[in-house]
Write an enzyme that holds these catalytic residues in place. Structure first.
Site, PDB file in Angstrom:
ATOM      1  N   TYR A  51      -8.419  29.755  25.461  1.00 40.41           N
ATOM      2  CA  TYR A  51      -9.524  30.151  24.570  1.00 40.41           C
ATOM      3  C   TYR A  51      -9.664  31.678  24.495  1.00 40.41           C
ATOM      4  O   TYR A  51     -10.758  32.177  24.177  1.00 40.41           O
ATOM      5  CB  TYR A  51     -10.823  29.500  25.030  1.00 40.41           C
ATOM      6  CG  TYR A  51     -11.023  28.081  24.511  1.00 40.41           C
ATOM      7  CD1 TYR A  51     -11.090  27.830  23.135  1.00 40.41           C
ATOM      8  CD2 TYR A  51     -11.177  26.998  25.364  1.00 40.41           C
ATOM      9  CE1 TYR A  51     -11.283  26.548  22.640  1.00 40.41           C
ATOM     10  CE2 TYR A  51     -11.370  25.703  24.876  1.00 40.41           C
ATOM     11  CZ  TYR A  51     -11.431  25.494  23.519  1.00 40.41           C
ATOM     12  OH  TYR A  51     -11.639  24.230  23.013  1.00 40.41           O
ATOM     13  N   ASN A 114     -18.626  18.939  23.304  1.00 40.58           N
ATOM     14  CA  ASN A 114     -18.446  18.378  21.956  1.00 40.58           C
ATOM     15  C   ASN A 114     -17.174  17.535  21.806  1.00 40.58           C
ATOM     16  O   ASN A 114     -16.607  17.439  20.726  1.00 40.58           O
ATOM     17  CB  ASN A 114     -18.576  19.464  20.886  1.00 40.58           C
ATOM     18  CG  ASN A 114     -17.483  20.506  20.957  1.00 40.58           C
ATOM     19  OD1 ASN A 114     -16.659  20.470  21.859  1.00 40.58           O
ATOM     20  ND2 ASN A 114     -17.470  21.406  20.000  1.00 40.58           N
TER      21      ASN A 114
HETATM   22  P1  RTP Z   1     -12.494  23.755  19.142  1.00 43.15           P
HETATM   23  O1  RTP Z   1     -11.816  25.118  19.056  1.00 43.15           O
HETATM   24  O2  RTP Z   1     -12.909  23.402  20.552  1.00 43.15           O
HETATM   25  O3  RTP Z   1     -11.701  22.701  18.472  1.00 43.15           O
HETATM   26  O4  RTP Z   1     -13.856  23.824  18.322  1.00 43.15           O
HETATM   27  P2  RTP Z   1     -14.128  24.468  16.917  1.00 43.15           P
HETATM   28  O5  RTP Z   1     -12.865  25.009  16.333  1.00 43.15           O
HETATM   29  O6  RTP Z   1     -14.897  23.479  16.122  1.00 43.15           O
HETATM   30  O7  RTP Z   1     -15.104  25.666  17.306  1.00 43.15           O
HETATM   31  P3  RTP Z   1     -14.756  27.176  17.743  1.00 43.15           P
HETATM   32  O8  RTP Z   1     -15.531  28.074  16.865  1.00 43.15           O
HETATM   33  O9  RTP Z   1     -13.267  27.375  17.829  1.00 43.15           O
HETATM   34  O10 RTP Z   1     -15.382  27.252  19.183  1.00 43.15           O
HETATM   35  C1  RTP Z   1     -14.702  26.749  20.318  1.00 43.15           C
HETATM   36  C2  RTP Z   1     -15.663  25.980  21.185  1.00 43.15           C
HETATM   37  O11 RTP Z   1     -16.626  26.859  21.723  1.00 43.15           O
HETATM   38  C3  RTP Z   1     -17.874  26.194  21.807  1.00 43.15           C
HETATM   39  N1  RTP Z   1     -18.863  26.904  21.023  1.00 43.15           N
HETATM   40  N2  RTP Z   1     -20.064  27.113  21.447  1.00 43.15           N
HETATM   41  N3  RTP Z   1     -22.759  27.922  21.691  1.00 43.15           N
HETATM   42  C4  RTP Z   1     -22.096  28.203  20.578  1.00 43.15           C
HETATM   43  O12 RTP Z   1     -22.582  28.803  19.650  1.00 43.15           O
HETATM   44  C5  RTP Z   1     -20.710  27.777  20.490  1.00 43.15           C
HETATM   45  N4  RTP Z   1     -19.924  27.983  19.478  1.00 43.15           N
HETATM   46  C6  RTP Z   1     -18.742  27.423  19.813  1.00 43.15           C
HETATM   47  C7  RTP Z   1     -17.709  24.817  21.263  1.00 43.15           C
HETATM   48  O13 RTP Z   1     -17.535  23.905  22.331  1.00 43.15           O
HETATM   49  C8  RTP Z   1     -16.456  24.912  20.429  1.00 43.15           C
HETATM   50  O14 RTP Z   1     -15.803  23.677  20.356  1.00 43.15           O
END
Ligand code: RTP
Ligand code: MG
Length: 141
Positions: A51, A114
């Site tokens: 990440y 999530n």
């Molecule tokens: P992922 O990478 O896990 O598939 O999820 P995603 O693309 O939908 O979301 P991303 O923006 O890449 O963020 C990665 C993970 O970080 C956590 N997150 N927390 N508290 C917050 O505002 C926040 N925003 C993101 C989430 O667990 C997200 O899946």
């Protein structure tokens, strides 16, 4: 449509809920094939590297802590339009905003816990797949 590969991670919350199979069944119903898989406990260094793109974000430390809180189920999915198809099956990052019937609407508890990760583009999919699987451990069929 193009056959693509994408990386999917069933996160520690969903593994702990014992719903690996229910989530994989959704991929299979959507004609995505599991062509590599492993149940794995990430080290802190691995989660930080995976990440790294989010390093500057306020949620980075919590995200890494969560991702190492238990084992994850990591898969390569292959099929038509796999990257976008997987993102559609997952639903929005925040389960409160995820469409009904999506994985996050049905299995996720919060924006942190999530349930699933999915690659968001072709370049990141290639990097994320190589992060976990040498080509010799990927079995197209
Ligand atoms: P992922 O990478 O896990 O598939 O999820 P995603 O693309 O939908 O979301 P991303 O923006 O890449 O963020 C990665 C993970 O970080 C956590 N997150 N927390 N508290 C917050 O505002 C926040 N925003 C993101 C989430 O667990 C997200 O899946
Ligand atoms: Mg993301």
């Amino acid at each position: 449509m193009a056959i693509e590969r994408t990386l999917s991670i069933i996160k520690p919350d969903a593994v702990a809920k014992n719903v690996i199979g229910q989530i994989v069944a959704r991929f299979e119903k959507a004609n995505l094939k599991v062509i590599a898989a492993t149940l794995k406990q990430l080290s802190r260094a691995e989660a930080e590297r995976f990440y790294a793109v989010h390093k500057a974000r306020p949620f980075y430390k919590d995200l890494v802590d969560f991702m190492i809180s238990g084992p994850v189920f990591v898969q390569v999915l292959e099929g038509d339009n796999a990257i976008l198809k997987n993102r559609d099956l997952m639903g929005a990052t925040d389960p409160k905003k995820a469409a009904p019937g999506t994985i996050r609407a049905d299995f996720a508890d919060s924006i942190d816990a999530n349930a699933v990760h999915g690659s968001d583009a072709a370049d990141t999919a290639a990097i994320e797949i190589a992060f976990f699987f040498p080509e010799s451990n990927i079995h197209t069929r």
